[in-house]
Design a protein around this motif. Structure first.
Motif, PDB file in Angstrom:
ATOM      1  N   ALA A 263      49.388 110.182  40.165  1.00  0.00           N
ATOM      2  CA  ALA A 263      50.520 109.467  40.824  1.00  0.00           C
ATOM      3  C   ALA A 263      51.418 108.829  40.028  1.00  0.00           C
ATOM      4  CB  ALA A 263      49.667 108.454  42.041  1.00  0.00           C
ATOM      5  N   ASP A 264      50.924 108.199  38.905  1.00  0.00           N
ATOM      6  CA  ASP A 264      51.803 107.261  38.257  1.00  0.00           C
ATOM      7  C   ASP A 264      52.751 108.479  37.360  1.00  0.00           C
ATOM      8  OD1 ASP A 264      50.724 105.088  38.429  1.00  0.00           O
ATOM      9  OD2 ASP A 264      49.306 105.135  36.757  1.00  0.00           O
ATOM     10  N   ARG A 265      52.298 109.590  36.988  1.00  0.00           N
ATOM     11  CA  ARG A 265      53.083 110.491  36.257  1.00  0.00           C
ATOM     12  C   ARG A 265      53.990 111.189  36.923  1.00  0.00           C
ATOM     13  NH1 ARG A 265      48.705 109.515  33.789  1.00  0.00           N
ATOM     14  NH2 ARG A 265      48.294 109.437  31.288  1.00  0.00           N
ATOM     15  N   LEU A 266      53.793 111.424  38.290  1.00  0.00           N
ATOM     16  CA  LEU A 266      54.713 112.174  39.185  1.00  0.00           C
ATOM     17  C   LEU A 266      55.694 111.146  39.594  1.00  0.00           C
ATOM     18  CD1 LEU A 266      52.296 114.217  41.481  1.00  0.00           C
ATOM     19  CD2 LEU A 266      53.882 115.128  39.594  1.00  0.00           C
ATOM     20  N   ALA A 267      55.346 109.867  40.039  1.00  0.00           N
ATOM     21  CA  ALA A 267      56.210 108.727  40.279  1.00  0.00           C
ATOM     22  C   ALA A 267      57.278 108.559  39.373  1.00  0.00           C
ATOM     23  CB  ALA A 267      55.374 107.667  40.944  1.00  0.00           C
ATOM     24  N   ALA A 268      56.847 108.711  38.013  1.00  0.00           N
ATOM     25  CA  ALA A 268      57.550 108.517  36.848  1.00  0.00           C
ATOM     26  C   ALA A 268      58.582 109.479  36.926  1.00  0.00           C
ATOM     27  CB  ALA A 268      56.852 108.185  35.424  1.00  0.00           C
ATOM     28  N   LEU A 269      58.481 110.517  37.353  1.00  0.00           N
ATOM     29  CA  LEU A 269      59.455 111.694  37.367  1.00  0.00           C
ATOM     30  C   LEU A 269      60.254 111.621  38.511  1.00  0.00           C
ATOM     31  CD1 LEU A 269      57.201 114.675  36.058  1.00  0.00           C
ATOM     32  CD2 LEU A 269      59.124 113.369  34.782  1.00  0.00           C
ATOM     33  N   LEU A 270      59.926 111.156  39.634  1.00  0.00           N
ATOM     34  CA  LEU A 270      60.496 111.375  40.903  1.00  0.00           C
ATOM     35  C   LEU A 270      60.913 110.192  41.651  1.00  0.00           C
ATOM     36  CD1 LEU A 270      58.056 114.161  42.440  1.00  0.00           C
ATOM     37  CD2 LEU A 270      60.504 114.529  41.237  1.00  0.00           C
ATOM     38  N   ALA A 271      60.198 109.081  41.261  1.00  0.00           N
ATOM     39  CA  ALA A 271      61.000 107.784  41.709  1.00  0.00           C
ATOM     40  C   ALA A 271      62.322 107.272  41.295  1.00  0.00           C
ATOM     41  CB  ALA A 271      59.801 106.757  41.744  1.00  0.00           C
ATOM     42  N   VAL A 272      62.984 106.906  42.157  1.00  0.00           N
ATOM     43  CA  VAL A 272      64.430 106.642  41.675  1.00  0.00           C
ATOM     44  C   VAL A 272      64.692 104.897  41.832  1.00  0.00           C
ATOM     45  CG1 VAL A 272      65.537 108.628  42.475  1.00  0.00           C
ATOM     46  CG2 VAL A 272      65.336 106.769  44.032  1.00  0.00           C
TER      47      VAL A 272
END
Length: 405
Positions: A263-272
């Protein structure tokens, strides 16, 4: 060991994987429900207990919506956490039991107001991770000391339901949609425990094609020293591989730590958002041009998406020509944030910029023939039926897609 045979097998798998990546369309992301809802166990229905539960519920929601496990610890949210009632839409109690014969537990269910939460995070300069999220195919092996090792399977495998439950609970807490393999004969022939243990992601990704996920995870947890459990994890997302190691006080903690890492890695890419530097922000409006829009229902679907996607602050259709519609979009973050999130939508295919003769959408009314139905036969939004030209702001960048239902 026959190294030539091993090398040939690895080469064949690599070729198959490259071919699969080349021909497979983007898999469907999942629209996650429940990001703004939380359930908290309580001992009674008293006001004091309820007030504490409201704080816990808001903390859960902040973690899911931001993608940041430490979001609730932000000093900028301290006041909100002390006064959570102002963000609540609805709450209620329910009684539940995990299985027959177990005590009935009292739970408080809380639903928060999405616009209010989004505004709170924006004011606090914290990231916002939208509802469209990658579906993660999870291949997780457990190697307990003195017992048989196994791979966690889907609901059809009751023998290891406790390990699957620990993974699912951790994923739900982060708002992460996950899918576990069936482990039928096809899976068993394609992926072995040693593939997970060694991080042979070409093999695992190729076996995951049938599940049509957006990301693939492989991991193995086993006992370590001092009662700890150690986990090794690999994540493949958009052709990039990441690897990390976790520790946990027990099997379930080690499994949860692995999910947190995903979750940390995907959020770092996709959260704005989240206090981006000025150089990372979009300079005013951009445009999104979508071809293949021949039905009013398609237009409505696109409009609904663009006005609710996390990286987009506002979107308005400004031009239409033939089967193409153009939206003026104000991003919350960068143009790349918008592009990355739209690329997750299964029914939008990214395209390169078309030739000027094709892409020059003319602001104004929809054409009577060769595209969407005439305005006289189908009610269209006001923007689509204005006779005079509508000025289109000079875009920073235009993203091109084709609608494919």
């Amino acid at each position: 060991m026959n190294f030539n045979r091993v090398r040939a097998r690895a080469l064949a798998l690599g070729v198959c994987l490259l071919a699969w990546l080349a021909v497979m369309p983007p898999a469907a992301a999942v629209q996650v429900d429940g990001l703004y809802r939380a359930t908290v166990p309580v001992t009674d229905r008293s006001e004091a207990v309820r007030a504490t539960a409201f704080q816990q519920a808001l903390s859960q929601v902040l973690v899911k919506v931001t993608g940041d496990a430490a979001a609730a610890s932000s000093p900028a949210l301290a006041t909100a956490l002390q006064q959570p009632s102002q963000y609540i839409q609805q709450y209620g109690y329910r009684q539940s039991t995990s299985s027959p014969g177990t005590p009935v537990a009292l739970q408080l269910q809380v639903r928060f107001d999405p616009p209010a939460i989004d505004q709170l995070l924006s004011a606090a300069q914290l990231p916002l991770w939208g509802r469209e999220r990658p579906l993660v195919v999870m291949w997780v092996g457990v190697d307990p000391a003195g017992a048989g090792r196994y791979i966690v399977a889907g609901d059809g495998d009751p023998a290891h339901a406790d390990a699957r439950g620990a993974l699912q609970q951790a994923a739900d807490a982060r708002g992460l949609p996950v899918l576990f393999p069936l482990l039928d004969l096809q899976d068993q022939g394609a992926v072995r425990f040693s593939d997970l243990d060694g991080g042979f992601m070409d093999t695992v990704v190729a076996a995951s094609a049938r599940y049509e996920g957006n990301a693939v995870v492989a991991g193995v947890v086993r006992p370590s020293v001092g009662g700890q459990w150690r986990g090794q994890w690999w994540l493949v997302f958009r052709h990039q591989t990441d690897h990390w190691v976790t520790q946990g006080a027990g099997r379930d903690a080690a499994l949860a730590a692995g999910v947190d890492g995903v979750a940390d890695r995907l959020a770092a890419l996709l959260a704005v958002g989240g206090g981006m530097q000025a150089s990372q922000m979009a300079d005013g409006a951009m445009r999104v041009e979508i071809a293949g829009v021949t039905q009013v229902s398609a237009y409505a679907r696109i409009d609904h998406l663009l006005t609710r996607l996390a990286p987009i602050a506002s979107a308005q259709m400004v031009a239409a020509s033939g089967d193409r519609v153009t939206f003026s979009v104000t991003p919350r973050g960068s143009v790349d944030d918008v592009a990355r999130n739209l690329a997750l939508v299964s029914w939008l295919m990214p395209m390169s910029a078309p030739s000027p003769s094709v892409s020059s959408a003319v602001p104004g009314g929809m054409p009577v023939s060769g595209g969407l139905p005439a305005a006289s036969s189908v009610a269209m939004p006001a923007e689509a039926s204005v006779a005079s030209p509508v000025p289109v702001p000079m875009p920073v960048k235009t993203l091109y897609f084709r609608y494919q239902p």
